[in-house]
Enzyme design. Structure first.
Site, PDB file in Angstrom:
ATOM      1  CD  GLU A 135       4.543  45.849  28.192  1.00 13.78           C
ATOM      2  OE1 GLU A 135       4.420  45.554  26.986  1.00 13.78           O
ATOM      3  OE2 GLU A 135       3.995  45.234  29.112  1.00 13.78           O
ATOM      4  CB  CYS A 192       4.469  39.663  31.991  1.00 14.15           C
ATOM      5  SG  CYS A 192       6.204  39.228  32.290  1.00 14.15           S
TER       6      CYS A 192
END
Length: 345
Positions: free
Chosen positions: A127, A2
Site C-alpha cells: 500500500e 489492493c
C-alpha cells in the site's frame, strides 16, 4: 485498494502452507490444479496470475464441498456474461470489489450468489502513503512468530513457516464466444481500512460513497472454511465475514517496488524512513535476480533444498509501530544485502 501483492513460496510449500481439516476432521493439503502455470513473484499486479483456494465442488460436482483445491487464476474478474471475444476489451477495472456494492454490481453479484467464493493467497500486499514528495510504499502482512520463522521445513512435516495472508475473493469462469479454453479470473474484496493502517490509506466518504480501502482478510481457518464452503454456508451468512481486521503488521519498503518489472526480495525488504529510497543495482541485487530466475526453473532436477529459505528473513517482534523490520534488516545484512543503507539516487 489492493493493487499489488507478493507471493513467493514455491508451489509445493504453498500447498503445505494451505493445509486444513476437512469435514471429517482429517488433515489434508489442497490439490493443485494447473500447478505448472504458477510462478512465485515478489511484485504481482492486476492482469497477472496468482494462486487462490476454492471448494473442489466447483470443479467436480460430486466432491465434498469442504475439500479445497489450489488454482492459478488471472487477477481481474471477467464476468461469465461478457460477450466480446477478447476479455481485455472489458471497459472497467475489476481487480478489486468493494464490499458495500458487491451484491448490487452485475460484475460480481451473479458469481457471488452462485457461491463462486475464493481465497486469494499472498505473503502480503503493498500500500502507498501519499506524501508531499511522492508516495511511500509499505508491505502489510500477518504477524509471524520467531519460532516459526527459525524452523527448517522438510518433507511432509506440518507447516510452521510463513503464514500466508488470506484475502476474500470472488471468481468467475469466462468462455470465449467462439470456443476455446475457459478463463478463470478473480477479484479481491475490499473493506474500510482498519485503524492500524488508516494512516497509510483510508476509504474516504464522498456523497455517501467510499473509495477503495484494504483487502477483506479472513483470519483463521474457520473463517476460510465458511467462506469457501458455499454448499453449507449461504451467501447471506458468508458476507458477514467481510470486515476489517486489526491482526496485521507492516513496514516501509523501497520505491524499488513501484516498478512492477522489479521482482526480487528487495521489494519486501524494510527501509529506514528518511533515507533515500531509490534503489540502484548492486552486486547483491544481481545475485537475488539470478536466484529468482533459477528458482523458477521448472526442471525436475531442481530441488527445493537448493533454494534460499527467504521466509526466514521475516521474524515478527511486537512493536507499537506494527513493524518487524529490525530483525529482517539483520537477516538481510547477513546475506550481504544492505537493506537498511541509504541508496544513492
Amino acid at each position: 485498494m489492493c493493487g499489488r501483492t507478493a507471493c513467493s513460496l514455491a508451489a509445493d510449500n504453498l500447498r503445505r502452507a494451505c493445509a486444513y481439516r476437512d469435514r471429517r476432521g482429517q488433515q489434508r493439503q489442497p490439490e493443485w490444479v494447473r500447478q505448472e502455470r504458477y510462478q512465485p513473484c515478489y511484485n504481482k499486479g492486476p492482469q497477472s496470475s496468482g494462486p487462490v483456494l476454492l471448494s473442489r465442488r466447483h470443479l467436480h460436482q460430486d466432491a465434498d464441498s469442504s475439500e479445497r483445491v489450489l488454482m492459478d487464476m488471472r487477477w481481474g474478474l471477467v464476468p461469465s456474461w461478457f460477450k466480446q471475444d477478447n476479455p481485455s476489451k472489458l471497459q472497467f477495472n475489476t481487480s478489486n470489489c468493494r464490499s458495500d456494492t458487491m451484491l448490487s454490481k452485475s460484475s460480481y453479484k451473479g458469481a457471488l450468489l452462485k457461491g463462486k467464493r475464493c481465497v486469494v493467497l499472498a505473503d502480503g500486499f503493498y500500500e502507498w502513503q501519499q506524501q508531499s514528495g511522492g508516495k511511500q510504499p509499505y508491505f502489510i502482512y500477518f504477524p509471524q512468530t520467531k519460532e516459526a520463522m527459525d524452523k527448517e521445513m522438510e518433507g511432509d512435516e506440518e507447516w510452521k513457516g510463513w503464514r500466508l495472508l488470506t484475502m476474500a475473493g470472488i471468481f468467475d469462469c469466462w468462455e470465449p464466444p467462439g470456443g476455446g479454453e475457459t478463463l478463470y479470473t478473480y477479484t479481491i474484496i475490499t473493506v474500510d481500512a482498519s485503524k492500524d493502517v488508516s494512516f497509510i490509506h483510508h476509504r474516504q466518504v464522498r456523497a455517501g460513497k467510499g473509495v477503495a480501502g484494504m483487502p477483506a482478510i479472513l483470519d483463521g481457518d474457520e473463517a476460510i472454511r465458511k467462506w469457501l464452503d458455499f454448499a453449507e454456508v449461504p451467501t447471506q451468512e458468508a458476507v458477514k465475514l467481510i470486515q476489517p481486521t486489526e491482526n496485521i503488521v507492516f513496514h516501509p519498503v523501497s520505491t524499488f517496488v513501484n516498478n512492477i518489472r522489479n521482482n526480487t526480495p528487495e521489494c519486501v525488504a524494510p527501509i529506514e524512513l528518511g533515507a533515500k529510497k531509490e534503489a540502484k543495482a548492486t552486486p547483491s541485487n544481481k545475485v537475488m535476480l539470478d536466484w529468482l530466475k533459477s528458482s523458477q526453473d521448472c526442471s525436475p532436477q531442481k530441488k527445493e533444498n537448493d533454494l534460499p529459505k527467504w521466509t526466514s528473513q521475516f521474524i515478527h517482534s511486537p512493536s507499537p509501530k506494527k513493524t518487524s523490520a529490525h530483525v529482517l534488516k539483520q537477516w538481510l545484512e547477513k546475506q550481504g544485502q544492505p537493506a537498511a543503507k541509504k541508496h544513492k539516487a
